[in-house]
Scaffold this active site. Sequence first.
Site, mmCIF file in Angstrom:
data_model
loop_
_atom_site.group_PDB
_atom_site.id
_atom_site.type_symbol
_atom_site.label_atom_id
_atom_site.label_comp_id
_atom_site.label_asym_id
_atom_site.label_seq_id
_atom_site.Cartn_x
_atom_site.Cartn_y
_atom_site.Cartn_z
ATOM 1 N N SER A 25 0.908 -1.211 -0.091
ATOM 2 C CA SER A 25 0.181 0.025 0.055
ATOM 3 C C SER A 25 0.878 1.117 0.005
ATOM 4 O O SER A 25 2.073 1.333 0.636
ATOM 5 C CB SER A 25 -0.979 -0.032 1.339
ATOM 6 O OG SER A 25 -1.721 -1.293 1.331
HETATM 7 N N1 SAH Z 1 -0.671 -5.212 3.970
HETATM 8 C C1 SAH Z 1 0.196 -5.462 2.792
HETATM 9 C C2 SAH Z 1 -0.726 -5.266 1.676
HETATM 10 C C3 SAH Z 1 -0.849 -6.116 0.765
HETATM 11 S S1 SAH Z 1 -2.410 -6.323 -0.486
HETATM 12 C C4 SAH Z 1 1.558 -4.743 2.771
HETATM 13 O O1 SAH Z 1 2.004 -4.084 3.467
HETATM 14 O O2 SAH Z 1 2.207 -5.200 1.624
HETATM 15 C C5 SAH Z 1 -3.261 -7.228 0.306
HETATM 16 C C6 SAH Z 1 -3.100 -8.671 0.584
HETATM 17 O O3 SAH Z 1 -4.261 -9.153 0.968
HETATM 18 C C7 SAH Z 1 -2.721 -9.410 -0.490
HETATM 19 O O4 SAH Z 1 -1.413 -9.962 -0.394
HETATM 20 C C8 SAH Z 1 -3.715 -10.298 -0.911
HETATM 21 O O5 SAH Z 1 -3.277 -11.656 -1.128
HETATM 22 C C9 SAH Z 1 -4.450 -10.539 0.580
HETATM 23 N N2 SAH Z 1 -5.655 -11.180 0.705
HETATM 24 C C10 SAH Z 1 -6.638 -11.181 -0.012
HETATM 25 N N3 SAH Z 1 -7.830 -11.682 0.489
HETATM 26 C C11 SAH Z 1 -7.237 -12.429 1.417
HETATM 27 C C12 SAH Z 1 -7.992 -13.198 2.615
HETATM 28 N N4 SAH Z 1 -9.087 -13.788 2.510
HETATM 29 N N5 SAH Z 1 -7.152 -13.803 3.711
HETATM 30 C C13 SAH Z 1 -5.918 -13.181 3.773
HETATM 31 N N6 SAH Z 1 -5.217 -12.426 2.740
HETATM 32 C C14 SAH Z 1 -5.902 -11.956 1.736
#
Ligand code: SAH
Length: 217
Positions: A61
């Site tokens: 993000s």
């Molecule tokens: N907090 C992260 C942002 C990652 S983007 C950072 O700082 O890099 C959001 C993430 O949510 C992705 O990696 C995606 O695979 C994950 N995601 C989506 N649906 C999910 C679910 N049901 N359970 C766990 N993770 C999930």
Amino acid sequence: MDFIKQRRLMVDLQLRPRGIKDEGVLHAMATVERHLFVSEDLQESAYDDCALPIGCGQTISQPYMVALMTELLHLEGHERVLEIGTGSGYQTAVLSMLASEVYTVERIPSLAERAQALLERLGYKNVQVRISDGTIGLPSQSPFDAILVTAGAPEIPEEYIGQLKVGGRLVIPIGSRYSQVLYQIRRTETGIEKSDSTGCVFVPLIGEKGWKEEGLY
Ligand code: SAH
């Protein structure tokens, strides 16, 4: 590349002017080495004012969004926090500096494994990474003082409210698959209090209580 200087500029030009005030959050943002959470070819852009790709169709993000979501959790240091969507592990590292225990759940095993190895290598000890569907929270470790969802959901999964302590905070982007509004929800004795913060764009929260998977990434 002077990454320390870049982090200071990120705090002074992107975060403070947009209203991030919590000194703990600003300190964590100035400390966590964001460039180590992206691939080598993107390190020079790591402190830019945007999200960046991390593989598997997912993103780390935008720094401002990480700071804002963290500030909305009102952490004091003693909390047990649940993050849904580990991704690169960057947000996890920020939370780790501001809370006592951080559980983070990721549905894509390769991302979870990479983040876990990196967080371990960098010495973030109060973090546990789990591979599972985070749309049902993490019942085995509940209740939490704070839950942060870093992917966009169609609505608030009831499970999250049930896994919050009374007084606990949930921060979650809610909306369509492609654009959302960031909500801050507080569990009270009798129900919830809900307020909205800003428009945002997150990758979809995919799972039993979220969006259905769509094609391949
Ligand atoms: N907090 C992260 C942002 C990652 S983007 C950072 O700082 O890099 C959001 C993430 O949510 C992705 O990696 C995606 O695979 C994950 N995601 C989506 N649906 C999910 C679910 N049901 N359970 C766990 N993770 C999930």
